[in-house]
Motif scaffolding. Structure first.
Motif, PDB file in Angstrom:
ATOM      1  N   UNK A   1       0.844  -1.186   0.000  1.00 36.72           N
ATOM      2  CA  UNK A   1       0.000   0.000   0.000  1.00 36.72           C
ATOM      3  C   UNK A   1       0.887   1.246   0.000  1.00 36.72           C
ATOM      4  N   UNK A   2       0.372   2.362  -0.480  1.00 33.80           N
ATOM      5  CA  UNK A   2       1.176   3.597  -0.406  1.00 33.80           C
ATOM      6  C   UNK A   2       1.654   3.913   1.004  1.00 33.80           C
ATOM      7  N   UNK A   3       0.856   3.573   2.005  1.00 35.58           N
ATOM      8  CA  UNK A   3       1.263   3.846   3.379  1.00 35.58           C
ATOM      9  C   UNK A   3       2.362   2.920   3.887  1.00 35.58           C
ATOM     10  N   UNK A   4       2.766   1.940   3.086  1.00 31.73           N
ATOM     11  CA  UNK A   4       3.924   1.119   3.437  1.00 31.73           C
ATOM     12  C   UNK A   4       5.238   1.801   3.038  1.00 31.73           C
ATOM     13  N   UNK A   5       5.140   2.933   2.358  1.00 32.93           N
ATOM     14  CA  UNK A   5       6.337   3.679   1.978  1.00 32.93           C
ATOM     15  C   UNK A   5       7.104   4.112   3.219  1.00 32.93           C
ATOM     16  N   UNK A   6       8.372   3.705   3.292  1.00 35.83           N
ATOM     17  CA  UNK A   6       9.191   3.988   4.471  1.00 35.83           C
ATOM     18  C   UNK A   6      10.606   3.475   4.234  1.00 35.83           C
ATOM     19  N   UNK A   7      11.489   3.857   5.125  1.00 39.22           N
ATOM     20  CA  UNK A   7      12.795   3.207   5.203  1.00 39.22           C
ATOM     21  C   UNK A   7      12.650   2.028   6.159  1.00 39.22           C
ATOM     22  N   UNK A   8      13.060   0.867   5.713  1.00 40.51           N
ATOM     23  CA  UNK A   8      12.938  -0.362   6.501  1.00 40.51           C
ATOM     24  C   UNK A   8      14.298  -0.709   7.107  1.00 40.51           C
ATOM     25  N   UNK A   9      14.276  -0.963   8.416  1.00 38.25           N
ATOM     26  CA  UNK A   9      15.496  -1.216   9.168  1.00 38.25           C
ATOM     27  C   UNK A   9      15.498  -2.617   9.776  1.00 38.25           C
ATOM     28  N   UNK A  10      16.647  -3.201   9.774  1.00 40.10           N
ATOM     29  CA  UNK A  10      16.910  -4.471  10.438  1.00 40.10           C
ATOM     30  C   UNK A  10      17.447  -4.177  11.837  1.00 40.10           C
ATOM     31  N   UNK A  11      17.019  -4.958  12.823  1.00 35.96           N
ATOM     32  CA  UNK A  11      17.415  -4.720  14.222  1.00 35.96           C
ATOM     33  C   UNK A  11      17.797  -6.031  14.896  1.00 35.96           C
ATOM     34  N   UNK A  12      18.834  -5.947  15.728  1.00 34.47           N
ATOM     35  CA  UNK A  12      19.211  -7.084  16.573  1.00 34.47           C
ATOM     36  C   UNK A  12      19.661  -6.550  17.928  1.00 34.47           C
ATOM     37  N   UNK A  13      19.348  -7.304  18.962  1.00 37.35           N
ATOM     38  CA  UNK A  13      19.895  -6.997  20.295  1.00 37.35           C
ATOM     39  C   UNK A  13      20.923  -8.058  20.613  1.00 37.35           C
ATOM     40  N   UNK A  14      22.162  -7.612  20.823  1.00 39.09           N
ATOM     41  CA  UNK A  14      23.276  -8.527  21.079  1.00 39.09           C
ATOM     42  C   UNK A  14      23.932  -8.118  22.387  1.00 39.09           C
ATOM     43  N   UNK A  15      23.898  -9.007  23.363  1.00 37.80           N
ATOM     44  CA  UNK A  15      24.499  -8.717  24.676  1.00 37.80           C
ATOM     45  C   UNK A  15      24.003  -7.390  25.226  1.00 37.80           C
ATOM     46  N   UNK A  16      22.722  -7.228  25.252  1.00 43.14           N
ATOM     47  CA  UNK A  16      21.964  -6.058  25.738  1.00 43.14           C
ATOM     48  C   UNK A  16      22.241  -4.775  24.969  1.00 43.14           C
ATOM     49  N   UNK A  17      22.992  -4.844  23.883  1.00 46.23           N
ATOM     50  CA  UNK A  17      23.212  -3.682  23.026  1.00 46.23           C
ATOM     51  C   UNK A  17      22.261  -3.753  21.832  1.00 46.23           C
ATOM     52  N   UNK A  18      21.763  -2.582  21.425  1.00 47.51           N
ATOM     53  CA  UNK A  18      20.877  -2.500  20.267  1.00 47.51           C
ATOM     54  C   UNK A  18      21.696  -2.176  19.017  1.00 47.51           C
ATOM     55  N   UNK A  19      21.437  -2.936  17.946  1.00 43.88           N
ATOM     56  CA  UNK A  19      22.132  -2.697  16.683  1.00 43.88           C
ATOM     57  C   UNK A  19      21.113  -2.515  15.557  1.00 43.88           C
ATOM     58  N   UNK A  20      21.395  -1.549  14.703  1.00 41.05           N
ATOM     59  CA  UNK A  20      20.520  -1.219  13.582  1.00 41.05           C
ATOM     60  C   UNK A  20      21.308  -1.208  12.281  1.00 41.05           C
ATOM     61  N   UNK A  21      20.636  -1.621  11.206  1.00 41.15           N
ATOM     62  CA  UNK A  21      21.204  -1.408   9.893  1.00 41.15           C
ATOM     63  C   UNK A  21      20.968   0.023   9.451  1.00 41.15           C
ATOM     64  N   UNK A  22      21.467   0.356   8.277  1.00 42.00           N
ATOM     65  CA  UNK A  22      21.308   1.725   7.766  1.00 42.00           C
ATOM     66  C   UNK A  22      19.991   1.915   7.037  1.00 42.00           C
ATOM     67  N   UNK A  23      19.298   0.813   6.761  1.00 39.34           N
ATOM     68  CA  UNK A  23      17.978   0.898   6.164  1.00 39.34           C
ATOM     69  C   UNK A  23      17.966   0.765   4.650  1.00 39.34           C
ATOM     70  N   UNK A  24      16.792   0.387   4.144  1.00 39.63           N
ATOM     71  CA  UNK A  24      16.564   0.323   2.703  1.00 39.63           C
ATOM     72  C   UNK A  24      15.211   0.963   2.427  1.00 39.63           C
ATOM     73  N   UNK A  25      15.155   1.810   1.417  1.00 46.02           N
ATOM     74  CA  UNK A  25      13.953   2.589   1.133  1.00 46.02           C
ATOM     75  C   UNK A  25      12.984   1.798   0.268  1.00 46.02           C
ATOM     76  N   UNK A  26      11.741   1.740   0.719  1.00 44.79           N
ATOM     77  CA  UNK A  26      10.647   1.147  -0.046  1.00 44.79           C
ATOM     78  C   UNK A  26       9.659   2.263  -0.383  1.00 44.79           C
TER      79      UNK A  26
END
Length: 115
Positions: A86-111
């Protein structure tokens, strides 16, 4: 820890895309993984999550029934199959992981969902 998203692009409403998140620097097979997204002018929104073994998944209400999260622990990769976009799905999509209580994010990919 490195998370690299790919697979974004421009798609027409009703179309499909499959996003990938390639992970490295940690034991991927032991980590719960998530997808988030952020639309222009809006807060970051949780999209989907998958347990380390892939045995259980969860989805945000806005994508339930249209998106499917999966993972391949042999390839250290997580996926997001997006259907009936849907048009409302337009966004930057990010991957996330929590490793040893630290939060990690990717840089994202635009949809972008637009006709």
């Amino acid at each position: 820890v490195q998370l690299v998203e790919s697979g974004g692009g421009l798609v027409q409403p009703g179309g499909s895309l499959k996003l990938s998140c390639a992970a490295s620097g940690f034991t991927f097979s032991s980590a719960e993984m998530r997808w988030y997204r952020q639309a222009p002018g809006k807060e970051r929104e949780w999209v989907a999550a998958i347990l380390s073994t892939g045995s259980s998944t969860g989805y945000g209400d806005s994508v339930k029934g249209r998106f499917t999260i999966s993972r391949d622990n042999a390839k250290n990769t997580m996926y997001l199959q997006m259907n009936s976009l849907l048009p409302e799905d337009t966004a930057v999509y990010y991957c996330y992981a929590q490793v040893s209580v630290e939060d990690y994010w990717g840089k994202g990919t635009l949809v972008t969902v637009s006709s």
